[in-house]
Scaffold this motif. Structure first.
Motif, PDB file in Angstrom:
ATOM      1  N   LEU A 182       0.820  -1.219   0.000  1.00 36.66           N
ATOM      2  CA  LEU A 182       0.000   0.000   0.000  1.00 36.66           C
ATOM      3  C   LEU A 182       0.848   1.260   0.000  1.00 36.66           C
ATOM      4  CD1 LEU A 182      -2.944  -0.818   2.453  1.00 36.66           C
ATOM      5  CD2 LEU A 182      -3.090  -0.405  -0.002  1.00 36.66           C
ATOM      6  N   ASN A 183       2.022   1.195   0.603  1.00 42.43           N
ATOM      7  CA  ASN A 183       2.865   2.383   0.688  1.00 42.43           C
ATOM      8  C   ASN A 183       3.374   2.842  -0.674  1.00 42.43           C
ATOM      9  OD1 ASN A 183       2.693   2.673   3.507  1.00 42.43           O
ATOM     10  ND2 ASN A 183       4.289   1.140   3.819  1.00 42.43           N
ATOM     11  N   ALA A 184       3.264   1.976  -1.688  1.00 42.54           N
ATOM     12  CA  ALA A 184       3.725   2.339  -3.027  1.00 42.54           C
ATOM     13  C   ALA A 184       2.587   2.816  -3.916  1.00 42.54           C
ATOM     14  CB  ALA A 184       4.414   1.152  -3.684  1.00 42.54           C
ATOM     15  N   LEU A 185       1.367   2.844  -3.388  1.00 45.67           N
ATOM     16  CA  LEU A 185       0.211   3.159  -4.211  1.00 45.67           C
ATOM     17  C   LEU A 185      -0.173   4.629  -4.134  1.00 45.67           C
ATOM     18  CD1 LEU A 185      -2.133   0.091  -3.599  1.00 45.67           C
ATOM     19  CD2 LEU A 185      -0.201   0.347  -5.181  1.00 45.67           C
ATOM     20  N   ALA A 254     -10.520   8.108 -12.299  1.00 49.34           N
ATOM     21  CA  ALA A 254      -9.700   7.878 -11.108  1.00 49.34           C
ATOM     22  C   ALA A 254      -8.974   6.546 -11.265  1.00 49.34           C
ATOM     23  CB  ALA A 254     -10.558   7.869  -9.849  1.00 49.34           C
ATOM     24  N   PHE A 255      -7.697   6.514 -10.898  1.00 49.13           N
ATOM     25  CA  PHE A 255      -6.948   5.260 -11.013  1.00 49.13           C
ATOM     26  C   PHE A 255      -5.910   5.152  -9.912  1.00 49.13           C
ATOM     27  CE2 PHE A 255      -4.785   8.340 -13.723  1.00 49.13           C
ATOM     28  CZ  PHE A 255      -3.427   8.142 -13.492  1.00 49.13           C
ATOM     29  N   ILE A 256      -5.621   3.895  -9.546  1.00 48.92           N
ATOM     30  CA  ILE A 256      -4.635   3.595  -8.509  1.00 48.92           C
ATOM     31  C   ILE A 256      -3.413   2.985  -9.179  1.00 48.92           C
ATOM     32  CG2 ILE A 256      -4.120   2.176  -6.491  1.00 48.92           C
ATOM     33  CD1 ILE A 256      -7.101   2.353  -5.776  1.00 48.92           C
ATOM     34  N   GLN A 257      -2.251   3.574  -8.905  1.00 51.64           N
ATOM     35  CA  GLN A 257      -1.011   3.133  -9.554  1.00 51.64           C
ATOM     36  C   GLN A 257       0.060   2.824  -8.525  1.00 51.64           C
ATOM     37  OE1 GLN A 257       0.789   5.976 -12.334  1.00 51.64           O
ATOM     38  NE2 GLN A 257       1.520   4.253 -13.550  1.00 51.64           N
ATOM     39  N   ASN A 258       0.781   1.730  -8.766  1.00 52.46           N
ATOM     40  CA  ASN A 258       1.981   1.432  -7.994  1.00 52.46           C
ATOM     41  C   ASN A 258       3.108   2.247  -8.608  1.00 52.46           C
ATOM     42  OD1 ASN A 258       4.502   0.256  -7.142  1.00 52.46           O
ATOM     43  ND2 ASN A 258       3.390  -1.584  -6.524  1.00 52.46           N
ATOM     44  N   ILE A 259       3.571   3.266  -7.899  1.00 48.78           N
ATOM     45  CA  ILE A 259       4.537   4.192  -8.497  1.00 48.78           C
ATOM     46  C   ILE A 259       5.925   3.574  -8.623  1.00 48.78           C
ATOM     47  CG2 ILE A 259       3.282   6.261  -7.795  1.00 48.78           C
ATOM     48  CD1 ILE A 259       5.262   6.548  -5.480  1.00 48.78           C
ATOM     49  N   GLN A 260       6.147   2.411  -7.988  1.00 45.97           N
ATOM     50  CA  GLN A 260       7.438   1.738  -8.124  1.00 45.97           C
ATOM     51  C   GLN A 260       7.466   0.856  -9.376  1.00 45.97           C
ATOM     52  OE1 GLN A 260       8.046  -0.325  -4.418  1.00 45.97           O
ATOM     53  NE2 GLN A 260       8.376   1.555  -3.250  1.00 45.97           N
ATOM     54  N   THR A 261       6.413   0.083  -9.581  1.00 41.22           N
ATOM     55  CA  THR A 261       6.361  -0.822 -10.736  1.00 41.22           C
ATOM     56  C   THR A 261       5.666  -0.185 -11.939  1.00 41.22           C
ATOM     57  OG1 THR A 261       4.227  -1.795 -10.125  1.00 41.22           O
ATOM     58  CG2 THR A 261       6.210  -2.768  -9.159  1.00 41.22           C
ATOM     59  N   LYS A 262       4.963   0.929 -11.710  1.00 42.39           N
ATOM     60  CA  LYS A 262       4.180   1.658 -12.711  1.00 42.39           C
ATOM     61  C   LYS A 262       2.847   0.972 -13.064  1.00 42.39           C
ATOM     62  CE  LYS A 262       7.907   4.208 -15.027  1.00 42.39           C
ATOM     63  NZ  LYS A 262       8.999   3.898 -14.106  1.00 42.39           N
ATOM     64  N   GLU A 263       2.589  -0.203 -12.494  1.00 39.34           N
ATOM     65  CA  GLU A 263       1.348  -0.902 -12.815  1.00 39.34           C
ATOM     66  C   GLU A 263       0.136  -0.163 -12.248  1.00 39.34           C
ATOM     67  OE1 GLU A 263      -0.846  -5.272 -12.338  1.00 39.34           O
ATOM     68  OE2 GLU A 263       0.988  -4.828 -11.208  1.00 39.34           O
ATOM     69  N   ILE A 264      -0.890  -0.021 -13.076  1.00 36.08           N
ATOM     70  CA  ILE A 264      -2.156   0.551 -12.637  1.00 36.08           C
ATOM     71  C   ILE A 264      -3.074  -0.609 -12.269  1.00 36.08           C
ATOM     72  CG2 ILE A 264      -4.206   1.838 -13.387  1.00 36.08           C
ATOM     73  CD1 ILE A 264      -2.275   3.571 -15.058  1.00 36.08           C
ATOM     74  N   LEU A 265      -3.510  -0.617 -11.004  1.00 37.02           N
ATOM     75  CA  LEU A 265      -4.233  -1.759 -10.466  1.00 37.02           C
ATOM     76  C   LEU A 265      -5.729  -1.718 -10.752  1.00 37.02           C
ATOM     77  CD1 LEU A 265      -2.404  -2.050  -7.024  1.00 37.02           C
ATOM     78  CD2 LEU A 265      -1.842  -3.166  -9.186  1.00 37.02           C
ATOM     79  N   GLN A 266      -6.269  -0.538 -10.852  1.00 34.26           N
ATOM     80  CA  GLN A 266      -7.696  -0.411 -11.174  1.00 34.26           C
ATOM     81  C   GLN A 266      -7.994   1.031 -11.563  1.00 34.26           C
ATOM     82  OE1 GLN A 266     -10.201  -1.588 -12.388  1.00 34.26           O
ATOM     83  NE2 GLN A 266     -11.648  -2.410 -10.888  1.00 34.26           N
TER      84      GLN A 266
END
Length: 271
Positions: A182-185, A254-266
């Motif tokens: 969660l800390n990367a989102l 609206a979107f949630i992204q892991n800023i370390q991996t760049k993957e957008i989760l939803q």
């Protein structure tokens, strides 16, 4: 059918043209963007449908962008309706005077630097896939690859207008936190505008999904430090609603992204 357009490197980086702001822009009532976001880290009993985000990097002087924009609009309103959402981040190349870029240069530069975008058009699917932007089959293949991934979050977005202000309500809930840092989102809430009339040098006259504002700031809202919260919490944001934005054509993505991996989760959108 596959569509390919080739550019020479010389033409890509050194072609330029003059673009001007739209003439006699219509003025709309000035108001506020009032955004309320509720985040719930308790697992939802309902599994949501995965929605894929396309980030479109384009420019008003870019001729291949005409093809890529047509592909995106046909997918958004065709077989992938309600399966994808789109945000267009204008670039400063080939033309440095793209009026849509100049209106949001800071956040556009930030996203281009983040993804290392060096040419237009560039389409990025869910943060990690980069199909040939003018190849409709390849774009669809990348979307399909993202759609089969299980949704990690539910994002429900609603908008309305009240007293000349845009009211945005976003509900975020986790589906399962196993394996998620969660800390990367980061949650990005983006205001986009459709049907913007502008006579561009590449022949386009109407522009869609154009970035207007990112809430609460260009950096979005970080989940860092929130993982220990057991109860839902709400964040309230406000921003100015510009007089040259047509309220009838505004949408929210609206979107949630892991800023370390760049993957957008939803992703969630009001349309």
């Amino acid at each position: 059918m596959r569509i390919f357009i080739l550019l020479t490197i010389t033409g890509l980086f050194f072609y330029s043209c003059n673009t001007n702001p739209p003439t006699s822009p219509e003025s709309y009532p000035v108001g506020k963007i009032v955004a309320t976001t509720t985040i719930n880290f308790n697992q939802s009993p309902i599994t949501p449908t995965k929605i894929v985000l396309l980030e479109d990097f384009a420019n008003v002087s870019c001729y291949p962008c005409v093809t890529s924009n047509q592909i995106i609009e046909s997918l958004l309103h065709g077989s992938y309706e309600r399966k994808i959402a789109v945000v267009k981040f204008p670039t400063n190349f080939p033309s440095q005077s793209d009026p849509f870029f100049l209106a949001n240069a800071d956040v556009c530069n930030m996203r281009m630097d983040y993804y290392h975008v060096f040419f237009a058009p560039t389409i990025i699917v869910d943060g990690t896939l980069r199909p040939t932007a003018t190849d409709s089959d390849e774009v669809k293949e990348n979307i399909d690859a993202s759609l089969i991934k299980p949704a990690k979050f539910s994002i429900i977005v609603n908008k309305s207008f009240q007293d000349s202000s845009l009211i945005v309500n976003t509900d975020v809930q986790t589906i399962g936190l196993a394996g998620i840092n969660l800390n990367a989102l980061v949650l990005y809430t983006v205001i986009v505008e459709n049907n913007i009339e502008y006579d561009a040098s590449n022949g386009e006259k109407v522009f869609y999904n154009v970035l207007r504002k990112v809430l609460p700031s260009d950096e979005g809202f970080s989940f860092a430090g929130k993982s220990t919260l057991q109860q839902p919490f709400t964040i309230n944001w406000e921003a100015d609603l510009q007089s040259n934005w047509n309220p009838d054509n505004l949408h929210v993505v609206a979107f949630i992204q892991n800023i370390q991996t760049k993957e957008i989760l939803q992703t969630g959108a009001d349309y």
